[in-house]
Design a protein around this motif. Sequence first.
Motif, PDB file in Angstrom:
ATOM      1  N   GLU A   1       0.833  -1.211   0.000  1.00  0.00           N
ATOM      2  CA  GLU A   1       0.000   0.000   0.000  1.00  0.00           C
ATOM      3  C   GLU A   1       0.862   1.253   0.000  1.00  0.00           C
ATOM      4  OE1 GLU A   1      -3.239  -0.869  -0.374  1.00  0.00           O
ATOM      5  OE2 GLU A   1      -2.334  -2.866  -0.244  1.00  0.00           O
ATOM      6  N   GLU A   2       2.038   1.185   0.656  1.00  0.00           N
ATOM      7  CA  GLU A   2       2.937   2.340   0.710  1.00  0.00           C
ATOM      8  C   GLU A   2       3.533   2.656  -0.659  1.00  0.00           C
ATOM      9  OE1 GLU A   2       3.448   4.188   3.396  1.00  0.00           O
ATOM     10  OE2 GLU A   2       2.386   2.943   4.857  1.00  0.00           O
ATOM     11  N   ILE A   3       3.521   1.686  -1.554  1.00  0.00           N
ATOM     12  CA  ILE A   3       3.969   1.902  -2.925  1.00  0.00           C
ATOM     13  C   ILE A   3       2.831   2.450  -3.782  1.00  0.00           C
ATOM     14  CG2 ILE A   3       4.754   0.720  -5.031  1.00  0.00           C
ATOM     15  CD1 ILE A   3       6.272  -1.224  -3.209  1.00  0.00           C
ATOM     16  N   LEU A   4       1.621   1.954  -3.542  1.00  0.00           N
ATOM     17  CA  LEU A   4       0.474   2.305  -4.379  1.00  0.00           C
ATOM     18  C   LEU A   4      -0.159   3.641  -4.026  1.00  0.00           C
ATOM     19  CD1 LEU A   4      -1.321  -1.169  -4.597  1.00  0.00           C
ATOM     20  CD2 LEU A   4       0.397  -0.183  -6.129  1.00  0.00           C
ATOM     21  N   GLY A   5       0.228   4.227  -2.904  1.00  0.00           N
ATOM     22  CA  GLY A   5      -0.356   5.494  -2.493  1.00  0.00           C
ATOM     23  C   GLY A   5       0.535   6.233  -1.527  1.00  0.00           C
ATOM     24  N   GLU A   6       0.043   7.395  -1.062  1.00  0.00           N
ATOM     25  CA  GLU A   6       0.825   8.245  -0.165  1.00  0.00           C
ATOM     26  C   GLU A   6      -0.105   9.020   0.756  1.00  0.00           C
ATOM     27  OE1 GLU A   6       3.908  10.636  -2.237  1.00  0.00           O
ATOM     28  OE2 GLU A   6       3.201   9.582  -4.032  1.00  0.00           O
ATOM     29  N   MET A   7       0.425   9.378   1.924  1.00  0.00           N
ATOM     30  CA  MET A   7      -0.306  10.248   2.833  1.00  0.00           C
ATOM     31  C   MET A   7      -0.114  11.696   2.384  1.00  0.00           C
ATOM     32  SD  MET A   7      -2.352  10.220   5.406  1.00  0.00           S
ATOM     33  CE  MET A   7      -2.096   8.664   6.276  1.00  0.00           C
ATOM     34  N   THR A   8      -1.217  12.419   2.237  1.00  0.00           N
ATOM     35  CA  THR A   8      -1.182  13.827   1.834  1.00  0.00           C
ATOM     36  C   THR A   8      -1.848  14.673   2.920  1.00  0.00           C
ATOM     37  OG1 THR A   8      -3.329  13.865   0.715  1.00  0.00           O
ATOM     38  CG2 THR A   8      -1.429  13.037  -0.549  1.00  0.00           C
TER      39      THR A   8
ATOM     40  N   ASP B   1      -4.476   8.890  17.372  1.00  0.00           N
ATOM     41  CA  ASP B   1      -3.566   8.249  16.423  1.00  0.00           C
ATOM     42  C   ASP B   1      -4.134   8.378  15.011  1.00  0.00           C
ATOM     43  OD1 ASP B   1      -1.764   6.989  18.516  1.00  0.00           O
ATOM     44  OD2 ASP B   1      -3.674   6.053  19.039  1.00  0.00           O
ATOM     45  N   GLU B   2      -4.255   9.618  14.562  1.00  0.00           N
ATOM     46  CA  GLU B   2      -4.968   9.873  13.311  1.00  0.00           C
ATOM     47  C   GLU B   2      -4.251   9.317  12.084  1.00  0.00           C
ATOM     48  OE1 GLU B   2      -8.098  10.933  13.139  1.00  0.00           O
ATOM     49  OE2 GLU B   2      -7.921  10.787  15.312  1.00  0.00           O
ATOM     50  N   ILE B   3      -2.921   9.318  12.076  1.00  0.00           N
ATOM     51  CA  ILE B   3      -2.201   8.789  10.915  1.00  0.00           C
ATOM     52  C   ILE B   3      -2.459   7.291  10.772  1.00  0.00           C
ATOM     53  CG2 ILE B   3       0.103   8.300   9.986  1.00  0.00           C
ATOM     54  CD1 ILE B   3       1.020  10.986  11.079  1.00  0.00           C
ATOM     55  N   GLU B   4      -2.398   6.562  11.878  1.00  0.00           N
ATOM     56  CA  GLU B   4      -2.654   5.125  11.828  1.00  0.00           C
ATOM     57  C   GLU B   4      -4.098   4.838  11.436  1.00  0.00           C
ATOM     58  OE1 GLU B   4      -1.076   6.711  14.200  1.00  0.00           O
ATOM     59  OE2 GLU B   4       0.816   5.682  14.641  1.00  0.00           O
ATOM     60  N   ILE B   5      -5.042   5.589  12.005  1.00  0.00           N
ATOM     61  CA  ILE B   5      -6.461   5.379  11.688  1.00  0.00           C
ATOM     62  C   ILE B   5      -6.730   5.665  10.215  1.00  0.00           C
ATOM     63  CG2 ILE B   5      -8.808   6.206  12.118  1.00  0.00           C
ATOM     64  CD1 ILE B   5      -7.786   4.545  14.411  1.00  0.00           C
ATOM     65  N   ALA B   6      -6.112   6.714   9.688  1.00  0.00           N
ATOM     66  CA  ALA B   6      -6.305   7.056   8.270  1.00  0.00           C
ATOM     67  C   ALA B   6      -5.811   5.924   7.377  1.00  0.00           C
ATOM     68  CB  ALA B   6      -5.583   8.360   7.936  1.00  0.00           C
ATOM     69  N   ARG B   7      -4.691   5.313   7.733  1.00  0.00           N
ATOM     70  CA  ARG B   7      -4.187   4.188   6.946  1.00  0.00           C
ATOM     71  C   ARG B   7      -5.122   2.988   7.048  1.00  0.00           C
ATOM     72  NH1 ARG B   7       0.864   6.808   7.441  1.00  0.00           N
ATOM     73  NH2 ARG B   7       2.297   6.314   5.707  1.00  0.00           N
ATOM     74  N   LEU B   8      -5.613   2.689   8.230  1.00  0.00           N
ATOM     75  CA  LEU B   8      -6.539   1.563   8.369  1.00  0.00           C
ATOM     76  C   LEU B   8      -7.783   1.780   7.504  1.00  0.00           C
ATOM     77  CD1 LEU B   8      -6.365   0.844  12.215  1.00  0.00           C
ATOM     78  CD2 LEU B   8      -5.390  -0.539  10.365  1.00  0.00           C
ATOM     79  N   ASP B   9      -8.332   2.990   7.533  1.00  0.00           N
ATOM     80  CA  ASP B   9      -9.517   3.282   6.712  1.00  0.00           C
ATOM     81  C   ASP B   9      -9.219   3.104   5.235  1.00  0.00           C
ATOM     82  OD1 ASP B   9     -11.674   3.893   8.458  1.00  0.00           O
ATOM     83  OD2 ASP B   9     -10.790   5.843   8.915  1.00  0.00           O
ATOM     84  N   ALA B  10      -8.045   3.599   4.789  1.00  0.00           N
ATOM     85  CA  ALA B  10      -7.703   3.520   3.368  1.00  0.00           C
ATOM     86  C   ALA B  10      -7.352   2.100   2.952  1.00  0.00           C
ATOM     87  CB  ALA B  10      -6.535   4.457   3.071  1.00  0.00           C
TER      88      ALA B  10
END
Length: 340
Positions: free
Chosen positions: A246-253, A316-325
């Motif tokens: 997933e870290e290859i297919l997308g990015e946190m913005t 832990d918003e960064i972790e939650i955002a990744r789980l949602d995505a």
Amino acid sequence: MAKEPQIQDAETSTLIDPFFTRNNLTLQDQHECYAIVSQLYPNQTISPASCQGYCSFTLFVGPSTVIQFRPSPYRLDLLVTSLASSIHSVHVPKTSHRAVLRSSGLEVYSMSRIPGASLRDSRSHSPTLARSPQFLENLCTSLAAFLVHSWHRRPPAPPTPRGKIGISLYARLQLLTTALPARFRPIARQLVDNMHNITSLPWVLTHGDLVPGNIMLSPSCGYLTGLVDWAEAEVLPFGLCLYGLEEILGEMTEDGWEYHPAAEGLREVFWRELGEGVGEKERKRVEMARIAGILLWWGFAWDEGRIDRVVEEGRDEIEIARLDAFLGPFDEADLRVSKL
């Protein structure tokens, strides 16, 4: 998981790297690190890595050597680093222990330097190229080939788990069934109910922090040249590290997680390459392990390496955002596999 940018690039600077303040060390301790490298490698250029890890301070020495300083709680397991380099050869740093600094107690390691640039730096220095479909396809296929190699170079029988994640797989997933935000709990319950389908996969040496700063590639075409930072590696069921795809297919913005436009096609390219290497019939179980890996890596907060607190909304918003995505709309059929 947590990475911080390097803020100083000269030994004589009065600025201290965050690594040293975080570990209650001084500017003199930082200078001592440069001094021992100068003694070990006289007349060689010395420069700090552009992407420093949370638990280590890394210097590049000349064109082919890396020196890393680590506090004793974060010392490397040389059995694991040796196993990694024996399995993956030139794609993994060869690591040796060099010294312990007297004043700071920092452990000093030397490593061979993996050629190329990290995915993180490539995105920063060549944003258009590093996000192009062909560049990412090359990275997906070569990463799949790297992982297939670990499938075929696995221990002859499942070993007794000895790492932090391996000895607590079931307990961690069970904790997630009650402690995660409610929308993720059904996924954790399904994984617990089907744990046998994960643990019966081959147990392989698994990289423990598959993020863009640790993925090395050719900056001109995207082919994988290796993985660095094996500090959190351990032997685990195959597929648990696929959260890294997933870290290859997308990015946190600034607006949250965003997948690249070609992400779904690239995902199929990756799975086709992986399936050819491990057998297409294994895809369902490996996909289950991938989902378990997402929960295990992003369902627990980093907390300076403790990794034992389940993430919380509002904290832990960064972790939650990744789980949602990464998990998206949950369909129980995705985890329905007949007993093997």
